[in-house]
Scaffold this motif. Structure first.
Motif, PDB file in Angstrom:
ATOM      1  N   TYR A   1       0.836  -1.200   0.000  1.00  0.00           N
ATOM      2  CA  TYR A   1       0.000   0.000   0.000  1.00  0.00           C
ATOM      3  C   TYR A   1       0.874   1.255   0.000  1.00  0.00           C
ATOM      4  CZ  TYR A   1      -4.613  -2.129   0.446  1.00  0.00           C
ATOM      5  OH  TYR A   1      -5.789  -2.794   0.195  1.00  0.00           O
ATOM      6  N   GLN A   2       2.015   1.161   0.630  1.00  0.00           N
ATOM      7  CA  GLN A   2       2.912   2.308   0.704  1.00  0.00           C
ATOM      8  C   GLN A   2       3.647   2.535  -0.619  1.00  0.00           C
ATOM      9  OE1 GLN A   2       5.975   1.887   3.730  1.00  0.00           O
ATOM     10  NE2 GLN A   2       5.695   4.009   4.349  1.00  0.00           N
ATOM     11  N   SER A   3       4.214   1.465  -1.163  1.00  0.00           N
ATOM     12  CA  SER A   3       5.067   1.616  -2.345  1.00  0.00           C
ATOM     13  C   SER A   3       4.310   1.563  -3.664  1.00  0.00           C
ATOM     14  CB  SER A   3       6.157   0.530  -2.351  1.00  0.00           C
ATOM     15  OG  SER A   3       5.566  -0.755  -2.331  1.00  0.00           O
ATOM     16  N   LEU A   4       3.204   0.813  -3.698  1.00  0.00           N
ATOM     17  CA  LEU A   4       2.488   0.632  -4.959  1.00  0.00           C
ATOM     18  C   LEU A   4       1.245   1.507  -5.087  1.00  0.00           C
ATOM     19  CD1 LEU A   4       2.701  -3.263  -5.329  1.00  0.00           C
ATOM     20  CD2 LEU A   4       4.329  -1.521  -6.100  1.00  0.00           C
ATOM     21  N   LEU A   5       0.626   1.868  -3.939  1.00  0.00           N
ATOM     22  CA  LEU A   5      -0.603   2.655  -3.979  1.00  0.00           C
ATOM     23  C   LEU A   5      -0.418   4.075  -3.436  1.00  0.00           C
ATOM     24  CD1 LEU A   5      -3.289   0.027  -2.816  1.00  0.00           C
ATOM     25  CD2 LEU A   5      -2.543   0.580  -5.140  1.00  0.00           C
ATOM     26  N   ASP A   6       0.809   4.384  -3.003  1.00  0.00           N
ATOM     27  CA  ASP A   6       1.128   5.726  -2.474  1.00  0.00           C
ATOM     28  C   ASP A   6       0.288   6.090  -1.258  1.00  0.00           C
ATOM     29  OD1 ASP A   6       3.074   6.287  -4.446  1.00  0.00           O
ATOM     30  OD2 ASP A   6       1.508   6.819  -5.883  1.00  0.00           O
ATOM     31  N   HIS A   7      -0.071   5.096  -0.429  1.00  0.00           N
ATOM     32  CA  HIS A   7      -0.825   5.367   0.795  1.00  0.00           C
ATOM     33  C   HIS A   7       0.129   5.750   1.924  1.00  0.00           C
ATOM     34  CE1 HIS A   7      -4.900   3.150   0.031  1.00  0.00           C
ATOM     35  NE2 HIS A   7      -4.527   3.881  -0.988  1.00  0.00           N
ATOM     36  N   ASP A   8      -0.305   6.663   2.741  1.00  0.00           N
ATOM     37  CA  ASP A   8       0.421   6.967   3.972  1.00  0.00           C
ATOM     38  C   ASP A   8      -0.052   5.977   5.028  1.00  0.00           C
ATOM     39  OD1 ASP A   8       1.540   7.904   6.279  1.00  0.00           O
ATOM     40  OD2 ASP A   8       0.928   9.992   6.017  1.00  0.00           O
ATOM     41  N   THR A   9       0.674   4.880   5.165  1.00  0.00           N
ATOM     42  CA  THR A   9       0.222   3.800   6.052  1.00  0.00           C
ATOM     43  C   THR A   9       0.338   4.143   7.523  1.00  0.00           C
ATOM     44  OG1 THR A   9       2.409   2.773   5.817  1.00  0.00           O
ATOM     45  CG2 THR A   9       0.652   1.973   4.371  1.00  0.00           C
ATOM     46  N   SER A  10       0.964   5.274   7.845  1.00  0.00           N
ATOM     47  CA  SER A  10       0.978   5.702   9.242  1.00  0.00           C
ATOM     48  C   SER A  10      -0.372   6.280   9.644  1.00  0.00           C
ATOM     49  CB  SER A  10       2.075   6.748   9.474  1.00  0.00           C
ATOM     50  OG  SER A  10       1.788   7.946   8.739  1.00  0.00           O
ATOM     51  N   LYS A  11      -1.170   6.679   8.627  1.00  0.00           N
ATOM     52  CA  LYS A  11      -2.488   7.261   8.895  1.00  0.00           C
ATOM     53  C   LYS A  11      -3.629   6.354   8.423  1.00  0.00           C
ATOM     54  CE  LYS A  11      -0.737  12.004   8.391  1.00  0.00           C
ATOM     55  NZ  LYS A  11      -0.828  13.261   7.600  1.00  0.00           N
ATOM     56  N   ILE A  12      -3.412   5.686   7.297  1.00  0.00           N
ATOM     57  CA  ILE A  12      -4.459   4.834   6.717  1.00  0.00           C
ATOM     58  C   ILE A  12      -4.129   3.379   7.015  1.00  0.00           C
ATOM     59  CG2 ILE A  12      -5.688   4.203   4.599  1.00  0.00           C
ATOM     60  CD1 ILE A  12      -4.746   6.878   3.417  1.00  0.00           C
ATOM     61  N   LYS A  13      -4.966   2.729   7.837  1.00  0.00           N
ATOM     62  CA  LYS A  13      -4.680   1.370   8.298  1.00  0.00           C
ATOM     63  C   LYS A  13      -5.587   0.327   7.630  1.00  0.00           C
ATOM     64  CE  LYS A  13      -1.749   2.956  11.399  1.00  0.00           C
ATOM     65  NZ  LYS A  13      -0.295   2.700  11.305  1.00  0.00           N
ATOM     66  N   ILE A  14      -6.214   0.680   6.512  1.00  0.00           N
ATOM     67  CA  ILE A  14      -7.162  -0.232   5.879  1.00  0.00           C
ATOM     68  C   ILE A  14      -6.503  -1.544   5.452  1.00  0.00           C
ATOM     69  CG2 ILE A  14      -6.815   0.691   3.538  1.00  0.00           C
ATOM     70  CD1 ILE A  14     -10.190  -0.399   5.073  1.00  0.00           C
ATOM     71  N   TYR A  15      -5.174  -1.504   5.248  1.00  0.00           N
ATOM     72  CA  TYR A  15      -4.472  -2.720   4.827  1.00  0.00           C
ATOM     73  C   TYR A  15      -4.607  -3.833   5.864  1.00  0.00           C
ATOM     74  CZ  TYR A  15      -0.756  -1.118   7.979  1.00  0.00           C
ATOM     75  OH  TYR A  15      -0.046  -0.700   9.082  1.00  0.00           O
ATOM     76  N   ARG A  16      -4.749  -3.474   7.147  1.00  0.00           N
ATOM     77  CA  ARG A  16      -4.913  -4.485   8.196  1.00  0.00           C
ATOM     78  C   ARG A  16      -6.232  -5.240   8.025  1.00  0.00           C
ATOM     79  NH1 ARG A  16      -3.113  -1.020  13.606  1.00  0.00           N
ATOM     80  NH2 ARG A  16      -0.861  -0.932  13.129  1.00  0.00           N
ATOM     81  N   PHE A  17      -7.270  -4.478   7.744  1.00  0.00           N
ATOM     82  CA  PHE A  17      -8.592  -5.076   7.529  1.00  0.00           C
ATOM     83  C   PHE A  17      -8.572  -5.961   6.296  1.00  0.00           C
ATOM     84  CE2 PHE A  17     -12.884  -4.408   5.513  1.00  0.00           C
ATOM     85  CZ  PHE A  17     -13.560  -5.296   6.334  1.00  0.00           C
ATOM     86  N   HIS A  18      -7.949  -5.492   5.227  1.00  0.00           N
ATOM     87  CA  HIS A  18      -7.882  -6.273   4.000  1.00  0.00           C
ATOM     88  C   HIS A  18      -7.062  -7.544   4.195  1.00  0.00           C
ATOM     89  CE1 HIS A  18      -8.880  -2.508   1.388  1.00  0.00           C
ATOM     90  NE2 HIS A  18      -9.942  -3.040   1.958  1.00  0.00           N
ATOM     91  N   ALA A  19      -6.026  -7.484   5.034  1.00  0.00           N
ATOM     92  CA  ALA A  19      -5.238  -8.687   5.322  1.00  0.00           C
ATOM     93  C   ALA A  19      -6.095  -9.725   6.036  1.00  0.00           C
ATOM     94  CB  ALA A  19      -4.028  -8.321   6.175  1.00  0.00           C
ATOM     95  N   LEU A  20      -6.929  -9.266   6.955  1.00  0.00           N
ATOM     96  CA  LEU A  20      -7.816 -10.157   7.705  1.00  0.00           C
ATOM     97  C   LEU A  20      -8.817 -10.841   6.781  1.00  0.00           C
ATOM     98  CD1 LEU A  20      -8.831 -11.102  10.552  1.00  0.00           C
ATOM     99  CD2 LEU A  20     -10.400  -9.142  10.468  1.00  0.00           C
TER     100      LEU A  20
END
Length: 845
Positions: free
Chosen positions: A677-696
């Motif tokens: 999400y950080q390198s490919l989607l340019d998300h600021d993962t320090s603020k946007i945590k949706i990747y955790r939900f998607h991993a689940l």
């Protein structure tokens, strides 16, 4: 004969009578009083139609069909043999399939006078072909297509849904496997829904096949499994790309590109062009067919793929006629409406009927519900909705109107399937019991196919559809109801999409004419009746380069962050051009788009790619495996992976994704998606945590957790939300974020990790990377469950069978043996799921 044709056409009395017979037919359809013609006038009309049917003029032929079918359906055979007369007209039109629409017309051949019987026999013989030892009589269009296919021509065709091209294609495919030679057919379709439809049709086509049956493959075969000698691959362009990567010997004798106009649609259009280029590169003499309902510039395919011998033709003569009925609201509060016809969409307005519904029809949805309920009673109907939520709302209101309908016993199995596949609270569970259903993109494929089957066999008489109906799904109905239709985010439907949709009104072999009700047409944002029926398509890559060069260059220069929203399209074009540039093929690709080496555009793009090349260390063979992700983003991800690997083999091992069944799989996916999400989607993962939900959710999906259980978890997570909304949102989550986005991200991650590990000499580690993209795509990770799905079973059936199997390592042949050696009753499956298993076992014999 030509002089006689002109005499009929120039006679104003004919046109007056033709107009009145069509109005009489429409009024009979609507159940209102009709001014009938006398028998003698009807007789003259039928004779005139028989003369016009001999014309080569399309207008003459269309009127002949309308007049003859209207006259027959009003007068039938009470006084004159209008069944024989209609048969003569249809035979002269070359519309032999329509002869079978009514039993008395189909059986009237034996009563024809000798001269007319001889004429029909001669005409029929010229269009007769033999399929599986049976005589089949084709329309002119079908016969033209058949002859060109037999002559191994490369073809670009435009034909409406009702033209019958799929029928010819499937019989042609079966014919090439009857000569005991090895053949490979690649049938490219734009959606997973169409994969299911085409694959099921082909299974049926080969059911009674006497030779060795080809394998019908819908999921890419892994690189360790050899490709079969005889196979039909029915896949989207994404799956074809995976097959091309996995197997260097993956090629086609025949390539069929269905809905070929989608080559103009963004990133997926760019990828479609790319996989076709690759297939033609592997076998440059492959027979290829581009099929679409609405393309004017069919020459675009020959130019784009540098094919000099493409045969182009269109079908402009549908086998079923359409009536466009403007439905005006005279009083919304009292439900007063007036209906006018514009014939086939281009005729002057004529008043048909005034009706009072005694219902308030002030809102758009109320109009669709009450007008369709009244005018579509007892018939097959499609109602067009602007989105999934609206489709469900309309279904609920229709169900309320028809609450006194007894539940249909024949649909209880479909209701149970909706409950098992999605959730007990899914609104479809109750709707189908009343003969009402809806159809949108995120519904699981096998449930959607079951709904389509119920519509086709007449069990469902009201189907509410969204724009998914425009994506090639063959689902006609007697009536279509539209009110300010939109496609996408509040965007009025384009005229070409409108005409494509309208082509589904009228079912070949069921009726001669279909009706399209345009409700409150005066207030539509656009007036599609005035627009073109076909379109000039521009390939997506060409449109991007020529019309959005500045944005494309910013992507190539890695200077586009925050500047554009639709990044995937531009990134896919960048990856294609970069790959071609590195392989020395850039001039070929751009020249086909009309951009030659001596132009400023060519030099600008070449220079930008040359600069980009200096920053990239990934070889083009790796870059192209991730076509929708910028080369620069891939490089950033590779740099991160190389940094880990450079420390030690232990830190490299941490990068290996866990199998979904491992206890720490969630933590593994969370870490991987954070990086992606950080390198490919340019998300600021320090603020946007949706990747955790998607991993689940990704792990649950790959474990084979039922959709119903995932939905239950979501309902508990957001108890304040309306359950219907939660169900819909979860379906969208699975389709968009898991089966598309997560597949894309894990695919890129796996590809670059494998490359980095191989380069570092850690080959054993690279070989241990699990096939997460495949697991995410199909929703399974146990080999046994994957094998059940590969056999053609739905995910829900495979999930239930997998739970009953002690072994989780069965390959496809092992899974088939397991099915054969167990009593079907022991599976505890519901009727429709059990019928899936029976169909697979029957096919395997």
């Amino acid at each position: 004969m030509q002089e006689l044709i002109e005499k009929v056409w120039e006679n104003p009395l004919f046109h007056n009578a033709s107009h009145r017979i069509q109005l009489a037919w429409l009024r009979q359809e609507l159940g209102t009083d009709a001014e009938l013609l006398d028998l003698e006038e009807a007789n003259r009309l039928m004779r005139a139609a028989a003369i016009l049917a001999c014309s080569t003029n399309q207008e003459h032929r269309k009127i002949a069909f309308r007049v003859a079918t209207c006259t027959y359906e009003i007068f039938r055979t009470k006084s004159l043999p209008f069944d024989q007369a209609l048969r003569v007209v249809l035979a002269r039109l070359g519309n032999f399939p329509s002869i079978m629409t009514r039993k008395d017309v189909a059986s009237s051949g034996k009563n024809l006078p000798l001269t007319l019987a001889t004429e029909e026999a001669a005409s029929a013989e010229s269009r007769r072909v033999i399929f599986n030892k049976k005589n089949i009589y084709l329309t002119d269009f079908q016969h033209t297509l058949w002859v060109n296919l037999l002559n191994k021509k490369r073809i670009a065709l435009a034909a409406p849904t009702s033209a019958g091209k799929s029928f010819v294609l499937q019989h042609y495919i079966s014919s090439i496997f009857s000569n005991n030679t090895n053949n490979s057919v690649i049938y490219i379709v734009p959606t997973r829904a169409l994969i299911a439809q085409v694959a099921e049709d082909l299974v049926e086509q080969f059911r009674d096949f006497e030779e060795e049956k080809p394998e019908i493959i819908t999921i890419p075969i892994d690189n360790e499994t050899p490709l079969p000698k005889n196979a039909i691959y029915v896949m989207t362009q994404e799956r074809v790309q995976l097959a091309l990567i996995a197997h260097k010997n993956f090629f086609a004798h025949i390539i069929i590109v269905d809905e070929a106009h989608s080559i103009s649609e963004g990133a997926r259009g760019v990828l479609l062009q790319w996989v076709i280029d690759d297939l033609l590169h592997r076998k440059n003499n492959s027979q290829i067919l581009f099929a679409s309902p609405t393309i004017r510039n069919l020459d675009v395919f020959g130019r784009l793929f540098d094919i000099k011998d493409v045969v182009e033709f269109s079908s402009v003569e549908p086998t079923v006629a359409q009536n466009f009925l403007i439905t005006k609201i005279d009083s919304a509060t009292k439900g007063k409406i007036s209906i006018q016809t514009v014939g086939d969409g281009r005729s002057p307005l004529s008043h048909v009927a005034d009706l009072t519904l005694n219902q308030n029809i002030s809102s758009r949805i109320d109009k669709l519900v009450h007008i369709s309920a009244t005018l579509g009673h007892g018939q097959s109907n499609i109602i067009y909705a602007n989105g999934a939520a609206e489709a469900e709302n309309i279904a609920i209101l229709l169900m309320d109107l028809f609450i006194d309908r007894p539940d249909k016993e024949s649909l209880l199995a479909l209701s149970e399937l909706a409950k098992e596949t999605v959730h007990p609270n899914y609104i479809l569970v109750e709707c189908v019991k009343k003969g009402i259903a809806f159809h949108y993109s995120n519904i699981p494929t096998h449930l959607r196919r079951a709904v389509e089957d119920a519509v086709s066999n007449g069990q469902i008489d009201y189907l509410i559809c969204t724009s998914t109906l425009l994506q090639g799904v063959n689902l006609p109905a007697k009536n279509i109801f539209l009110c300010s239709p939109e496609r996408g985010r509040r965007k009025a439907i384009e005229s070409t999409d409108f005409w494509n949709l309208a082509g589904r009104a009228g079912r070949l072999l069921r009726e001669f004419q279909g009706n399209i009700f345009l409700i409150d047409y005066d207030n539509w944002k656009k007036k599609p009746l005035d627009g073109p029926k076909d379109s000039i398509i521009v390939p997506a890559i060409e449109n991007t380069i020529k019309n959005h060069e500045d944005i494309l260059l910013s992507v190539i220069n890695d200077d586009s962050v925050g500047k554009i929203t639709d990044t995937e399209n531009f990134e896919t074009v960048f990856v294609r051009l970069f790959s071609d540039h590195m392989r020395g093929n850039l001039d070929r690709t751009l020249t086909r788009l009309g951009i030659t080496e001596d132009t400023i555009e060519f030099k600008t793009i070449f220079d930008a790619l040359t600069l980009a090349e200096q920053k990239i260390t990934i070889p083009p063979s790796i870059v192209r495996k991730n076509p929708g992700i910028s080369v620069h983003k891939q490089q950033r991800l590779l740099d991160i992976l190389n940094n880990y690997i450079s420390h030690s083999s232990a830190s490299a091992k941490i990068l290996i994704p866990k199998h979904p069944r491992e206890s720490d799989a969630y933590k593994s996916y969370e870490a991987i998606l954070e990086i992606c999400y950080q390198s490919l989607l340019d998300h600021d993962t320090s603020k946007i945590k949706i990747y955790r939900f998607h991993a689940l959710i990704a792990r649950k999906w790959m474990l084979g957790t039922s959709l119903s259980q995932i939905i239950d978890d979501q309902i508990k997570r957001s108890p304040q939300k309306i359950i219907r909304t939660t169900i819909r949102d979860t379906l969208k989550l699975i389709e968009n974020d898991i089966r598309f986005q997560a597949v894309r991200l894990f695919g890129c991650y796996n590809t670059l990790l494998t490359y980095a590990l191989d380069k570092a000499g850690l080959i054993d580690l690279a070989s241990s990377i699990p096939s997460l993209p495949l697991y995410l795509e199909i929703g399974a990770s146990d080999k046994t469950m994957i094998s059940f799905i590969s056999l053609g079973l739905s995910r829900v059936t495979a999930m239930k069978l997998n739970a009953l199997s002690a072994r989780k390592d069965l390959d496809v042949s092992g899974a088939l043996h397991w099915l054969r050696t167990r009593p079907l009753e022991s599976f505890g499956l519901s009727p429709l799921l059990l019928s899936e298993v029976r169909a697979i076992l029957l096919l395997a014999h």
